[in-house]
Enzyme design. Structure first.
Site, PDB file in Angstrom:
ATOM      1  N   ASN A  28       0.956  -1.065  -0.093  1.00 51.71           N
ATOM      2  CA  ASN A  28       0.049   0.173  -0.054  1.00 51.71           C
ATOM      3  C   ASN A  28       0.812   1.369   0.052  1.00 51.71           C
ATOM      4  O   ASN A  28       2.127   1.190   0.384  1.00 51.71           O
ATOM      5  CB  ASN A  28      -1.099   0.164   1.020  1.00 51.71           C
ATOM      6  CG  ASN A  28      -0.208   0.460   2.580  1.00 51.71           C
ATOM      7  OD1 ASN A  28       0.563  -0.834   3.070  1.00 51.71           O
ATOM      8  ND2 ASN A  28      -0.210   1.259   2.948  1.00 51.71           N
ATOM      9  N   CYS A  29       0.468   2.268  -0.588  1.00 47.89           N
ATOM     10  CA  CYS A  29       0.832   3.629  -0.093  1.00 47.89           C
ATOM     11  C   CYS A  29      -0.128   4.327   0.767  1.00 47.89           C
ATOM     12  O   CYS A  29      -0.839   3.925   1.418  1.00 47.89           O
ATOM     13  CB  CYS A  29       1.116   4.343  -1.769  1.00 47.89           C
ATOM     14  SG  CYS A  29      -0.398   4.791  -2.425  1.00 47.89           S
ATOM     15  N   MET A  30      -0.066   5.901   0.745  1.00 43.31           N
ATOM     16  CA  MET A  30      -0.961   6.657   1.596  1.00 43.31           C
ATOM     17  C   MET A  30      -2.362   6.402   1.549  1.00 43.31           C
ATOM     18  O   MET A  30      -3.136   6.302   2.348  1.00 43.31           O
ATOM     19  CB  MET A  30      -0.419   7.894   1.742  1.00 43.31           C
ATOM     20  CG  MET A  30       0.835   8.422   2.047  1.00 43.31           C
ATOM     21  SD  MET A  30       0.962   7.878   3.758  1.00 43.31           S
ATOM     22  CE  MET A  30       0.267   9.128   4.499  1.00 43.31           C
TER      23      MET A  30
END
Length: 474
Positions: A28-30
């Site tokens: 995941n990213c933000m």
């Protein structure tokens, strides 16, 4: 959507991306759950219609499902647990998937390379934001209350305490980057951290600051530990590749004892002889390019106008090494506020759509649900729920962002360059206390606020005039 990501939603997503056997990686990213897939033809693009999903970006080897800040991390954790419970595949399935994965690697090298930056830097972003906010708040308090730098007492001590986190982060940042980068490129994280530490050591015995390495040349050759983040990324990549080659030929009984030892010796030799000088040249070139773009109003407009497109394609993480290079060369990140204007232009476009829509339309409900995150710098709900599906407002939002970037570029051109006090941080209104400049925090905050206002107004005007024609406003 509920705070927790439901298992039913994740199971549905897992089914629509081809099942557990089609998943190569989960991260995941933000704001996004990032699923690497072996075969993109098995992915159902209608994932974006699921309740709770704000948008979907598809590439040849990855599915990015937009959930929003915080939710993306929980979704990735829960999805990893689901994948851990999936049944084991047979040899034929594994062979077929490996073949598809190899094909994907051959056809999407650029996107895979850019995706590595998300793997390296995303775990660091919460720390960037926290340290930057503490530094910004402390600087703002010191400026407003006229606290001298050498003052004594409870308040100065508290302000220095708030600033120490940023100093610690940026002093030893390359070690964190080296660790994450080595892992991202398939190596052992601690080897990357050790190699990165070589860039921090001092090689001048007469220096009064820093940590002396114990030698000032490499077998008679001068050492020039420049390049910083750029050099560390190259060195971590080389370290991972060398480790893989050494491990192939190393007997199992000697692997733990000798693999890292040989890897470090070879990589350090390459770092001193080749990577440090090369990283220094690349660092100087990149800094020169973006510093000149930042001081060129038209360059700022182009960068801000194109950034939303980079977000849509998921390649915006590729700017993070540039942010770090600018921090080293300027002392602040002058590119980040320029790119943040893209989100402000989108807020203006969304407000124009709200104004033109019918009072009880679904569009107004969509804008109401997404406008607060947009004001606070989270743009995905507006992108995937409001502007991008209608296309014309997305284009006018980009134009609004370009106008904001032009404004910041003009102010820099007239003698007041400013930027973020951290390599990365929140955008939107939340970023105001993180702005800084050679003239102080208040002028920088004023310039950033002016840019946001220009982007809002221009995004609103452009969308009202050109972004609502033949567009579904229901």
């Amino acid at each position: 959507m509920a705070k927790e990501i439901s298992s039913e939603l994740l199971n549905t997503i897992l089914t629509r991306v081809g099942g557990p056997g089609n998943i190569a990686s989960c991260g995941n990213c933000m704001t996004r759950l990032r699923l690497g897939v072996h075969d993109s033809s098995l992915v159902d693009p209608d994932i974006k219609t699921l309740e709770g999903v704000k948008g979907v970006i598809l590439t040849s080897d990855q599915v990015q499902v937009v959930f929003g800040p915080g939710k993306a991390h929980r979704a990735a954790k829960a999805m990893s647990e689901l994948l851990g419970e999936a049944p084991v595949q047979d040899a034929a399935e594994i062979a077929a998937q490996n073949k598809r994965q190899l094909k994907a690697k051959q056809t999407s090298g650029v996107q895979q390379f850019l995706a590595k930056f998300a793997t390296i830097f995303t775990p660091l972003i919460p720390g960037f934001i926290a340290a930057g906010l503490l530094l910004g708040i402390a600087t703002l308090i010191a400026t407003v209350m006229h606290v001298p730098a050498d003052a004594q007492g409870t308040l100065p001590d508290a302000l220095n305490f708030m600033k120490v986190f940023s100093k610690g982060l940026f002093t030893f940042l390359v070690i964190l980057v080296g660790y994450n980068a080595a892992q991202a490129f398939g190596g052992t994280g601690v080897n990357g951290a050790i190699i990165a530490a070589l860039f921090l050591l001092g090689y001048n015995p007469a220096a009064t600051t820093g940590y002396y390495a114990g030698f000032h040349d490499f077998f008679g050759l001068p050492i020039d530990p420049r390049g910083n983040i750029i050099g560390v990324l190259i060195a971590a990549w080389a370290c991972a590749r060398i480790e893989g080659m050494v491990r192939r030929f190393m007997p199992d009984d000697l692997d733990m004892l000798l693999t890292s030892l040989i890897t470090l010796l070879i990589t350090a030799t390459l770092a001193y002889l080749i990577i440090m000088p090369l990283g220094g040249w690349l660092f100087e070139g990149m800094s020169w390019l973006f510093m000149h773009l930042n001081s060129n109003p038209l360059g700022c407009a182009v960068l801000a106008g194109l950034f939303l497109i980079a977000v849509v394609f998921g390649v915006h993480q590729g700017f993070i090494p540039v942010y770090l290079a600018l921090m080293d060369s300027q002392g602040f990140n002058s590119l980040f506020p320029i790119l943040s204007m893209a989100g402000a232009g989108q807020v203006g476009a969304a407000l124009a759509l709200y104004w033109r829509a019918q009072p009880h339309s679904a569009l107004r409900s969509q804008v109401r649900g997404a406008i607060i995150p947009g004001l606070l710098g989270v743009g995905e709900p507006l992108i995937y729920g409001v502007t991008l599906p209608r296309m014309k407002p997305f284009i006018t939002a980009c134009l609004g962002g370009a106008a904001g970037g032009l404004f910041i570029g003009l102010i820099a051109w007239w003698g007041l360059p400013m930027g973020l006090n951290s390599a990365f941080g929140p955008s939107g209104l939340v970023a105001l206390p993180l702005m800084t400049s050679a003239q102080g925090i208040l002028p920088a905050m004023a310039v950033y606020a002016g840019g946001i206002l220009v982007a809002w107004v221009c995004g609103f005007i452009f969308t009202t005039l050109f972004g609502c024609r033949n567009v579904n406003l229901d």
